[in-house]
Design an enzyme around this catalytic site. Structure first.
Site: not given
Length: 170
Positions: A11, A108
């Site tokens: 990510c 994330h």
């Protein structure tokens, strides 16, 4: 608009490429940054032991510097209204998400930037970018995100903007 979707635990890689709106970084480049940050270690503390990504904040900050920018940690005690968005390249959020194995959590990374006068959320877990809207909508979006301790925000700016502090109102 350029948008990379989530692959492995990459990510951060996707958020950086989404921020710059093209493939600027590849996994081997971020792995190389990990090696530079910890040259004498077999297993880098800056990424997943399995080598699938999951890069930490140090890798993000160094990658942004490679592009001639600085990532400035945003103090959540400030209100996003202090941002001078015309001096901001983009915003990177690091958010805690639930894991498949409770009670573990994962981090994330997502990028937010302006394209064509509107701000967009370039979360790699989404099918495509989601329009946030104009400056006032962005600031409301950020207020909501920053209400929790599960989110850290970094403002990506030019080096000169970082030195002068012109990314925020005094």
């Amino acid at each position: 608009m350029y948008h990379e979707k989530q692959s492995k635990q990459l990510c951060l890689l996707h958020s950086l490429n989404n921020l710059y709106q093209k493939e600027v970084f590849q996994q081997k480049v971020l792995d190389g940054i990990c090696s530079v940050l910890s040259p004498d270690t077999f297993f880098s503390p800056h990424r997943s032991i399995l080598g699938l990504g999951n890069y930490d904040v140090n890798v993000m900050m160094k990658a942004v510097q490679v592009m001639g920018h600085e990532a400035v940690w945003f103090d959540k005690r400030l209100h996003p209204s202090v941002l001078v968005l015309k001096h901001v390249v983009g915003i990177i959020l690091n958010m805690t998400t639930s894991s498949y194995i409770p009670p573990f959590h994962r981090k994330h990374w997502i990028a937010i930037r302006e394209v064509g006068g509107k701000f967009y959320n370039f979360d790699s877990k989404l099918k495509g970018p989601i329009e946030i809207g104009d400056e006032s909508h962005l600031k409301s979006f950020l207020v909501e995100k920053l209400k929790t301790n599960e989110v850290e925000m970094f403002i990506v700016v030019e080096e000169d903007t970082h030195k002068s502090g012109s990314w925020k109102n005094s």
